[in-house]
Design an enzyme around this catalytic site. Structure first.
Site, PDB file in Angstrom:
ATOM      1  N   LYS A  32      -7.215  13.810  -7.267  1.00 59.51           N
ATOM      2  CA  LYS A  32      -8.070  14.764  -7.136  1.00 59.51           C
ATOM      3  C   LYS A  32      -7.439  16.251  -7.640  1.00 59.51           C
ATOM      4  O   LYS A  32      -8.114  16.934  -8.426  1.00 59.51           O
ATOM      5  CB  LYS A  32      -8.631  15.419  -5.672  1.00 59.51           C
ATOM      6  CG  LYS A  32      -9.624  16.264  -5.873  1.00 59.51           C
ATOM      7  CD  LYS A  32     -10.318  16.686  -4.449  1.00 59.51           C
ATOM      8  CE  LYS A  32      -9.699  16.684  -3.345  1.00 59.51           C
ATOM      9  NZ  LYS A  32      -9.322  18.077  -2.851  1.00 59.51           N
ATOM     10  N   ARG A  56     -16.020  20.342   3.612  1.00 59.60           N
ATOM     11  CA  ARG A  56     -15.404  19.223   3.918  1.00 59.60           C
ATOM     12  C   ARG A  56     -16.251  18.579   5.116  1.00 59.60           C
ATOM     13  O   ARG A  56     -15.968  17.324   5.400  1.00 59.60           O
ATOM     14  CB  ARG A  56     -13.882  19.276   4.350  1.00 59.60           C
ATOM     15  CG  ARG A  56     -13.035  18.274   4.671  1.00 59.60           C
ATOM     16  CD  ARG A  56     -11.465  18.695   4.668  1.00 59.60           C
ATOM     17  NE  ARG A  56     -11.211  19.011   3.086  1.00 59.60           N
ATOM     18  CZ  ARG A  56      -9.780  19.330   3.129  1.00 59.60           C
ATOM     19  NH1 ARG A  56      -8.938  19.667   4.002  1.00 59.60           N
ATOM     20  NH2 ARG A  56      -9.432  19.375   1.963  1.00 59.60           N
ATOM     21  N   ARG A  75       7.184   7.111  -0.904  1.00 58.92           N
ATOM     22  CA  ARG A  75       8.206   8.270  -1.083  1.00 58.92           C
ATOM     23  C   ARG A  75       9.517   7.896   0.010  1.00 58.92           C
ATOM     24  O   ARG A  75       8.939   7.616   1.116  1.00 58.92           O
ATOM     25  CB  ARG A  75       7.788   9.699  -0.978  1.00 58.92           C
ATOM     26  CG  ARG A  75       9.032  10.826  -1.096  1.00 58.92           C
ATOM     27  CD  ARG A  75       8.191  12.066  -1.423  1.00 58.92           C
ATOM     28  NE  ARG A  75       7.144  12.392  -0.471  1.00 58.92           N
ATOM     29  CZ  ARG A  75       6.581  13.389  -0.356  1.00 58.92           C
ATOM     30  NH1 ARG A  75       6.965  14.383  -1.129  1.00 58.92           N
ATOM     31  NH2 ARG A  75       5.468  13.458   0.134  1.00 58.92           N
ATOM     32  N   ARG A  97       9.630  10.093   5.619  1.00 61.87           N
ATOM     33  CA  ARG A  97       9.500  11.239   6.363  1.00 61.87           C
ATOM     34  C   ARG A  97       8.044  11.043   7.106  1.00 61.87           C
ATOM     35  O   ARG A  97       7.371  10.030   6.681  1.00 61.87           O
ATOM     36  CB  ARG A  97       8.856  12.469   5.280  1.00 61.87           C
ATOM     37  CG  ARG A  97      10.077  13.323   4.929  1.00 61.87           C
ATOM     38  CD  ARG A  97       9.763  14.536   3.995  1.00 61.87           C
ATOM     39  NE  ARG A  97       8.316  14.821   4.288  1.00 61.87           N
ATOM     40  CZ  ARG A  97       7.473  15.359   3.430  1.00 61.87           C
ATOM     41  NH1 ARG A  97       7.796  15.236   2.067  1.00 61.87           N
ATOM     42  NH2 ARG A  97       6.171  15.702   3.858  1.00 61.87           N
ATOM     43  N   ARG A 149      -4.425   9.907   8.405  1.00 60.45           N
ATOM     44  CA  ARG A 149      -5.016  10.868   7.534  1.00 60.45           C
ATOM     45  C   ARG A 149      -6.110  10.422   6.662  1.00 60.45           C
ATOM     46  O   ARG A 149      -7.122  11.175   6.675  1.00 60.45           O
ATOM     47  CB  ARG A 149      -4.058  11.411   6.583  1.00 60.45           C
ATOM     48  CG  ARG A 149      -3.270  12.543   6.880  1.00 60.45           C
ATOM     49  CD  ARG A 149      -1.962  12.976   5.931  1.00 60.45           C
ATOM     50  NE  ARG A 149      -2.666  13.764   4.771  1.00 60.45           N
ATOM     51  CZ  ARG A 149      -1.716  13.519   3.331  1.00 60.45           C
ATOM     52  NH1 ARG A 149      -0.561  12.997   3.390  1.00 60.45           N
ATOM     53  NH2 ARG A 149      -2.388  14.305   2.251  1.00 60.45           N
TER      54      ARG A 149
END
Length: 227
Positions: A20, A94, A128, A161, A172
């Site tokens: 996005k 949202r 990552r 992380r 999420r």
């Protein structure tokens, strides 16, 4: 239905990792419209210590979601300054109450929804890995370590992380879906939802581009040279 005349009131939606941000910046580069990111707006207001920024910060500091009415006030206040231009809202609305509040103030013409498969996004957002001692960052997709899970130079183990761990990412994405599903349905019912599906931003972009060409003037070459 040409690109002339009326100003465009548009919203872009897409999960974290859907591309996005990339699509939004390409849209503003190629078309004459103002990109309004609720995240940027929030940071800006918190930095400047505006009344609404201070209010928002109290929720963030408590680890709470910012209430609908605060987000709505923030966005609508900013949009008041943009009555003379076409705009693209990003990160707002949202939730359904936010979408309904926005509707009372403006008629939304089009909602661009980036639909990227869950698995693809999950791979992107969990790619990552970090070598803690040196701060070296690896990305499984773009610059993987020579040996999986091992730092190239020291041979020490890499870590992820908290934010990049699969369980965090899945949480999420599920939260995003739960929150925005009613918003997508709302715009679908209104007949303004345009969904663009794919697994690669570079393949989705041409479709978004040609769609917007029918809606809003493009930036001229001359205009895009000057900052």
């Amino acid at each position: 239905m040409g690109a002339s005349g009326r100003l465009l009131r548009a919203v872009i939606m897409g999960a974290p990792g859907s591309g996005k941000g990339t699509v939004s910046s390409r849209i503003t580069k190629h078309f004459q419209l103002k990109h309004l990111s609720s995240g940027d707006l929030l940071r800006q207001n918190m930095l400047q210590g505006t009344e609404i920024g201070v209010l928002a910060k109290t929720f963030i500091d408590q680890g709470k979601l910012i209430p609908d009415d605060v987000m709505t006030r923030l966005a609508l206040h900013e949009l008041k300054n943009l009555t003379q231009c076409s705009w693209l809202l990003d990160g707002f609305p949202r939730t359904l109450p936010q979408a309904e509040a926005l509707d009372k103030a403006y008629q939304i013409d089009t909602v661009i929804n980036l639909n990227v498969p869950f698995e693809v996004i999950k791979q992107r957002l969990t790619a990552r890995w970090i070598h803690p001692a040196s701060g070296r960052v690896y990305n499984i997709e773009f610059n993987p370590p020579k040996t999986v899970g091992i730092d190239d130079l020291t041979g020490e183990p890499l870590i992820q992380r908290e934010d990049d761990k699969p369980e965090t990412v899945i949480k999420r994405l599920k939260a995003y879906e739960a929150q925005t599903e009613p918003v997508l349905q709302y715009y679908q019912k209104k007949g303004v939802l345009e969904t663009f599906s794919g697994t690669e931003t570079n393949k989705i972009w041409p479709h978004v581009y040609s769609f917007l060409q029918t809606k809003v003037p493009e930036t001229t070459q001359k205009a895009s040279v000057t900052p």
